[in-house]
Design an enzyme around this catalytic site. Structure first.
Site, PDB file in Angstrom:
ATOM      1  N   HIS A  24       0.819  -1.212   0.000  1.00  0.00           N
ATOM      2  CA  HIS A  24       0.000   0.000   0.000  1.00  0.00           C
ATOM      3  C   HIS A  24       0.853   1.262   0.000  1.00  0.00           C
ATOM      4  O   HIS A  24       0.516   2.257   0.657  1.00  0.00           O
ATOM      5  CB  HIS A  24      -0.928  -0.003   1.220  1.00  0.00           C
ATOM      6  CG  HIS A  24      -1.979  -1.063   1.172  1.00  0.00           C
ATOM      7  ND1 HIS A  24      -2.935  -1.121   0.183  1.00  0.00           N
ATOM      8  CD2 HIS A  24      -2.223  -2.128   1.981  1.00  0.00           C
ATOM      9  CE1 HIS A  24      -3.722  -2.171   0.384  1.00  0.00           C
ATOM     10  NE2 HIS A  24      -3.309  -2.797   1.463  1.00  0.00           N
ATOM     11  N   ASP A  68      -8.812  -6.221   6.870  1.00  0.00           N
ATOM     12  CA  ASP A  68      -9.380  -6.958   5.741  1.00  0.00           C
ATOM     13  C   ASP A  68     -10.170  -8.175   6.206  1.00  0.00           C
ATOM     14  O   ASP A  68     -11.217  -8.498   5.632  1.00  0.00           O
ATOM     15  CB  ASP A  68      -8.272  -7.393   4.775  1.00  0.00           C
ATOM     16  CG  ASP A  68      -7.805  -6.251   3.884  1.00  0.00           C
ATOM     17  OD1 ASP A  68      -8.545  -5.272   3.747  1.00  0.00           O
ATOM     18  OD2 ASP A  68      -6.699  -6.345   3.328  1.00  0.00           O
TER      19      ASP A  68
END
Length: 272
Positions: free
Chosen positions: A55, A188
């Protein structure tokens, strides 16, 4: 007179901590590419790094410099690679200094097997043999020593449990030779099982418990990331489930929070 070449791999702080029943803490690095952040992490008391290439816009070269500095500083660097980055990318990360590779979005046993295969040398995996590794401080051990030491200490394989598929197959994944750490990606995983943003939903704890039980059953380590904002749950994960690798805040979050606190403090000094 020639000096003998040192062929011992550098210390893996996660393994050392786990062997003594202690946790190993990690600072997340997302935006700070300069090697200064490694020394700041050490001064702050972190034993390892979570270098995030998933990310961020950091490169393999950035990760390598951070890893080399960390190894020299006695901090153990682990690197998360991007989703579907390919086997060659994973090997490059390990070749340039990561003491372990963290692979996201695993969806089952087959995905985990592919990661293990490229991360480990024979007989565990099929990783291509090379030489000149930061993990050995660029010394040149014999191939058999290099492969054995890297497999055991210098290329830990972190399988992220952050999908419903991986959670359902967690026991089979944990049973795989070469799977070293089951790492929960809290954000997640909570999204996948439908509990976000309620961190107190019993289904989330049940998911954590399933990972912890699988790790214990198969003699693997449990790690957890993304839950530093809930120290109450982290305490249970550490003490009840036996998690040993604990990822704390990331550089960007810590800088933002610290900066906001300092700015608010300064503004509060003026009398109205």
């Amino acid at each position: 007179m020639s000096l003998a070449t040192e062929t011992t791999i550098v210390k893996n702080n996660l393994q050392v901590a786990a062997a003594t029943g202690k946790i190993c803490t990690a600072l997340g690095i997302k935006i700070c590419r300069g090697v200064e952040i490694v020394h700041i992490a050490k001064a702050a008391g972190y034993e390892s790094l979570f270098i995030d290439l998933e990310h961020t816009c950091m490169t393999v070269s950035d990760a390598s410099q951070l890893c080399i500095t960390a190894i020299s500083s006695g901090v153990t660097p682990f690197v998360r690679v991007p989703h579907q980055c390919g086997s060659g990318f994973i090997q490059r990360v390990l070749d340039v200094g990561a003491m372990g590779v963290i692979v996201p979005h695993i969806h089952g046993v087959d995905d985990a097997k592919k990661v293990i295969s490229v991360s480990k040398y024979p007989p565990v995996g099929t990783r291509s043999l090379s030489a000149g590794f930061p993990q050995f401080e660029y010394a040149s051990p014999s191939p058999d020593v290099l492969m054995a030491e890297m497999n055991q200490h210098g290329s830990q394989c972190f399988i992220m449990i952050e999908t419903r598929d991986a959670l359902e197959a967690v026991d089979d994944i944990a049973a795989l030779p070469g799977c070293d750490v089951l790492l929960v990606g809290s954000q997640d995983l909570a999204t996948e099982i439908g509990t976000l943003p309620d961190w107190d939903d019993p289904r989330f704890w049940n998911a954590l418990e399933a990972v912890g039980n699988a790790a214990k059953k198969h003699g693997k380590l449990m790690g957890i990331a993304g839950l530093y904002h809930r120290p109450d749950i982290l305490k249970r994960v550490i003490n009840e489930l036996g998690a040993k690798w604990i990822v704390g805040g990331h550089d960007v979050g810590l800088l933002s929070a610290g900066g906001r606190a300092n700015s608010d403090l300064l503004k509060s000094l003026q009398d109205n």
